[in-house]
Design a protein around this motif. Sequence first.
Motif, PDB file in Angstrom:
ATOM      1  N   PHE A  15       0.828  -1.216   0.000  1.00  8.58           N
ATOM      2  CA  PHE A  15       0.000   0.000   0.000  1.00  8.58           C
ATOM      3  C   PHE A  15       0.859   1.262   0.000  1.00  8.58           C
ATOM      4  N   PHE A  16       1.959   1.251   0.756  1.00  9.64           N
ATOM      5  CA  PHE A  16       2.833   2.427   0.775  1.00  9.64           C
ATOM      6  C   PHE A  16       3.354   2.750  -0.618  1.00  9.64           C
ATOM      7  N   ILE A  61       0.763   8.611   6.463  1.00  6.96           N
ATOM      8  CA  ILE A  61       0.119   7.572   7.274  1.00  6.96           C
ATOM      9  C   ILE A  61       0.616   6.190   6.865  1.00  6.96           C
ATOM     10  N   SER A  62       0.723   5.949   5.548  1.00  7.19           N
ATOM     11  CA  SER A  62       1.171   4.627   5.097  1.00  7.19           C
ATOM     12  C   SER A  62       2.618   4.368   5.525  1.00  7.19           C
ATOM     13  N   ALA A  63       3.455   5.422   5.565  1.00  9.74           N
ATOM     14  CA  ALA A  63       4.826   5.260   6.054  1.00  9.74           C
ATOM     15  C   ALA A  63       4.821   4.904   7.535  1.00  9.74           C
ATOM     16  N   LEU A  98       5.144   0.861  12.077  1.00 13.11           N
ATOM     17  CA  LEU A  98       4.507   0.256  13.251  1.00 13.11           C
ATOM     18  C   LEU A  98       4.124  -1.203  13.056  1.00 13.11           C
ATOM     19  N   ALA A  99       3.949  -1.630  11.808  1.00  8.21           N
ATOM     20  CA  ALA A  99       3.479  -2.995  11.531  1.00  8.21           C
ATOM     21  C   ALA A  99       4.341  -4.087  12.164  1.00  8.21           C
ATOM     22  N   LEU A 146      -4.512   3.692  11.721  1.00  9.55           N
ATOM     23  CA  LEU A 146      -4.057   5.083  11.586  1.00  9.55           C
ATOM     24  C   LEU A 146      -4.767   5.806  10.451  1.00  9.55           C
ATOM     25  N   PHE A 147      -5.276   5.054   9.478  1.00  7.85           N
ATOM     26  CA  PHE A 147      -5.942   5.699   8.347  1.00  7.85           C
ATOM     27  C   PHE A 147      -7.236   6.401   8.761  1.00  7.85           C
TER      28      PHE A 147
END
Length: 207
Positions: A130-131, A173-175, A180-181, A191-192
């Motif tokens: 996604f990032f 957010i994706s970063a 965090l993943a 977070l999204f």
Amino acid sequence: MIRQRRHPAATQRTTRLEAFTDGVFAIAATLLVLDLTQYSPGKVDSDADMWAALGGMGELFLNFVLSFGLLCLMWMVHVQQFEHIARVDATMVWLNNARLLFIVLVPFATNLTTEYSDFLAGRLAMPLAFFLAILFSWLQWGWAVRRRDVMLPDMTRADAVAYGRGSLSALFISAAVVALAPWIGSAAFLLFFVDGPLTRALRGKGD
């Protein structure tokens, strides 16, 4: 009589690009369900066994919903962008193709994250897909702004830059999700939920 060109020969209308992109998003979203259909609940002899088996699919359902929802959001961003983009060139087409490369990898990455969440590579597969897709979406808009006179003829430069600044929200957010993943897994995608407020804040910055 020779018809005069109204646009540079190196550009083309967006119709085919939009149709191709819509199709890829639709296929990627549909393929996500294969993980659910291929899952075997095992031997079921009672309603209790059935409910227990469904409960055991919790992570599978969660990642399916997250990936499907994010694909829908990214498709909506694509639609909004092409409400303004009038023409595309070869660079724009290949930036879009790069974005779609990671879109079609989403079902595979989602499966890896579900099946191999005990491993770092498994936890990172879905966030990274996604990032990178979001990164190329942002780069695509940046290229359109750079050639605004041809690609965004109905937008002022200030509006185009503000729109691009707002699109940084999803990239940030994706970063953060990627960072965090490894620690909290797919829960990082929550977070999204702050994307809307952050987008409005970034678009308003500098006005």
